[in-house]
Write an enzyme that holds these catalytic residues in place. Structure first.
Site, mmCIF file in Angstrom:
data_model
loop_
_atom_site.group_PDB
_atom_site.id
_atom_site.type_symbol
_atom_site.label_atom_id
_atom_site.label_comp_id
_atom_site.label_asym_id
_atom_site.label_seq_id
_atom_site.Cartn_x
_atom_site.Cartn_y
_atom_site.Cartn_z
ATOM 1 N N HIS A 48 7.309 -9.138 96.931
ATOM 2 C CA HIS A 48 8.049 -7.978 96.438
ATOM 3 C C HIS A 48 9.527 -8.117 96.758
ATOM 4 O O HIS A 48 10.265 -7.131 96.779
ATOM 5 C CB HIS A 48 7.524 -6.695 97.082
ATOM 6 N N LYS B 211 -5.072 -7.697 99.415
ATOM 7 C CA LYS B 211 -3.925 -8.366 100.028
ATOM 8 C C LYS B 211 -3.378 -7.462 101.139
ATOM 9 O O LYS B 211 -3.328 -6.236 100.999
ATOM 10 C CB LYS B 211 -2.834 -8.644 98.986
ATOM 11 N N GLY C 76 -0.173 -3.934 93.310
ATOM 12 C CA GLY C 76 0.922 -3.544 92.435
ATOM 13 C C GLY C 76 1.016 -4.463 91.233
ATOM 14 O O GLY C 76 0.642 -5.633 91.295
ATOM 15 N N SER C 77 1.522 -3.941 90.114
ATOM 16 C CA SER C 77 1.829 -4.801 88.972
ATOM 17 C C SER C 77 3.103 -5.589 89.274
ATOM 18 O O SER C 77 3.779 -5.358 90.276
ATOM 19 C CB SER C 77 1.992 -3.952 87.710
ATOM 20 N N GLY C 78 3.429 -6.528 88.387
ATOM 21 C CA GLY C 78 4.604 -7.367 88.587
ATOM 22 C C GLY C 78 4.264 -8.728 89.165
ATOM 23 O O GLY C 78 5.153 -9.550 89.362
ATOM 24 N N HIS C 79 2.962 -8.958 89.427
ATOM 25 C CA HIS C 79 2.523 -10.242 89.982
ATOM 26 C C HIS C 79 1.658 -11.013 88.984
ATOM 27 O O HIS C 79 0.916 -11.909 89.372
ATOM 28 C CB HIS C 79 1.724 -10.020 91.272
ATOM 29 N N ASP D 257 -2.079 -0.850 100.116
ATOM 30 C CA ASP D 257 -3.301 -1.381 99.494
ATOM 31 C C ASP D 257 -4.488 -1.171 100.417
ATOM 32 O O ASP D 257 -5.584 -0.790 99.982
ATOM 33 C CB ASP D 257 -3.152 -2.875 99.203
#
Lengths: 333, 333
Positions: A219, A105, A54-57, A110
């Site tokens: 998250h 991960k 996911g984006s945001g990391h 995922d």
């Protein structure tokens, strides 16, 4: 919600466009499906490494694409797994004929999607191995995970395995090394505040003024417990105890200490944590021979930090020190 | 106030100790008075560059000490000028016999103290030049400043002049180059939230949920005005307009675009801003030939960003590209 964004459904694409403009010498951004590769084409005869999530990391994983680290990264929507078509396209784009390693991960979405992409790639005669990272000692299972979550150790695995691939190691060797790094690293995180996912528009949880979330996920998933806020030294001790005892790290070990910011924590505070974590390691007879301090695996603007400790051997140390040229990690070349 | 600290009056020293532990291969931390030098001793026959300022702006300046950039940095208390004894001790420690350049951000306290340190150094036969940076177009005078404030352009000046000194340029040449960089760069910042100085224990100002501070200073000083929060593209346009018109930048210019986070802003948002700032530059005929994106001059955990634009010539470009090996900036070696 005050953010530097244009619209919740444009954050990932706008950010990718910014990365492409800023780092066109290092990376190339592909759209529909979205993935990032090195600026050059596939490297013939060398193992390629693909990661994603996911984006945001950020900077994970796109900021780690470049010589000596990843060959491609697949960014999903914010806190959402990328899709198999992204992973398949990335895998095909970077395969140099000697196989591709997927570093995944440990989050259920995922894993399912990377497995599907690997199956599809195999149908096109690309040999794919996968290693799942699960270094977070906080909880056994969690909101999005069966088993432990993959967190900061993933950054270290990507750097070390990227260097091994660059040096010409074959797929089985790079795969075994990745498993070994994952088996040798332990991490835990603490949140001082929540982050706000753009689509949600409000913080994902609330903490009292004197409260922290101990064992937070990347998250915002719940950790071990809500605890009273404490001094940096006390928090570092709370974090190092489960890390040291879980592996366990033992007297005489050499280790890499990685103090990571979650996105909203200033560097001055990360160094305050590093000081104590380093001292605690020394008290346990663990020599910190390599270090990383900064915000490399984040949760948007969350105030918080994680600590990862990796037991090093000579091979890992050599690959850690090897040149890396990516937007977010760069040295030695 | 939730921070990773032990006590307000220990933040700077604890953080310095963390830096020393993490980066002992690159830097050496000296205490009482506090300053940071490169791990090696003074470089004989080469000009040395010393900078400094209040803490809370990390990685500036301590994170920029190392080969190809600064020779020493003097951290004051949070948002407080360092003292002349720090600057004098740092100057004496790094003088290689051919003079020392002080790079000073334009804040009244910093200037007075660096002047006093330079006078004392001259009594010890060290030739000191000083260049004051004042690249912030937001306001003419401000809370701590007569004239414009020194902000993001300082990072670029330190990198470029550090490379020139490394290449063997003499003191007058490095000084002239620093003046030229400062004269060629313009910056402005926006805050989405305030930061909390540890000693104060509460945010330095308050913003409504839909409000920003346009033209913010790096200590939370007021900017041009409170404005309604807007999209990233609108904010980038608001920031680029005064930058482009002030120098002015003109069609055919080549420039370095630096999008900087103030400490609490995630990288994904900085790239969203970069995308639009880059496009606006292109619309004005300005080619962005070099880029920097990240949190390099911060205001503790403030959510916000600044944009700096530097008109490049061949010499500046060459020195920007030259190897740098510091805790916070590292490439090419």
């Amino acid at each position: 919600m005050k953010k530097f964004i244009n619209a919740a459904d444009r954050v990932v694409e706008d950010s990718l466009a910014g990365m492409a403009a800023a780092h066109h010498d290092l990376i190339k951004v592909h759209y529909e499906p979205n993935f990032i590769t090195r600026a050059g084409g596939p490297v013939k005869g060398k193992v390629a490494i693909v990661s994603g999530g996911g984006s945001g990391h950020e900077p994970m994983h796109g900021g780690f694409v470049g010589r000596g680290m990843l060959h491609a990264a697949c960014p999903g929507a914010v806190f959402t797994s990328p899709t198999p078509d992204q992973m398949l396209a990335a895998t095909k784009a970077v395969d140099g004929g000697t196989g591709v390693l997927h570093i995944v991960k440990n989050y259920t979405g995922d894993i399912l999607n990377f497995e599907m992409a690997a199956d599809l790639a195999k149908e096109e005669n690309i040999h794919v191995n996968a290693v799942v990272t699960d270094d977070d000692v906080a909880v056994q299972d969690s909101l999005y995970t069966a088993g432990r979550r993959g967190v900061g150790g993933t950054v270290l695995a990507e750097k070390i395995c990227g260097a091994a691939a660059e040096a010409g190691a074959d797929l089985e060797t790079v795969t075994a090394l990745c498993r070994k790094v994952n088996a040798s690293v332990r991490s835990i995180g603490v949140a001082l505040s929540a982050c706000t996912v753009p689509h949600a528009g409000k913080p994902s949880f609330t903490l009292e003024d004197d409260e922290i979330e101990f064992g937070i996920g990347i998250h915002g998933e719940p950790g071990r417990r809500r605890a009273k806020h404490a001094s940096a030294d006390e928090l570092a001790a709370m974090m190092m105890e489960p890390i040291l005892t879980d592996l366990p790290f033992t007297k005489g070990d050499h280790a890499l200490l990685f103090v990571n910011g979650m996105g909203g924590t200033p560097l001055i505070e990360l160094y305050v944590l590093f000081r104590k974590a380093h001292a605690i390691a020394a008290q346990h007879g663990v020599t910190i021979s390599r270090s990383l301090v900064g915000s490399y695996i984040t949760s948007l603007e969350m105030a918080g930090a994680s600590i990862s400790l990796l037991r090093l051997d000579d091979s890992m140390t050599k690959y850690w020190d090897a040149p890396v040229v990516t937007p977010a990690l760069r040295w030695g070349a």
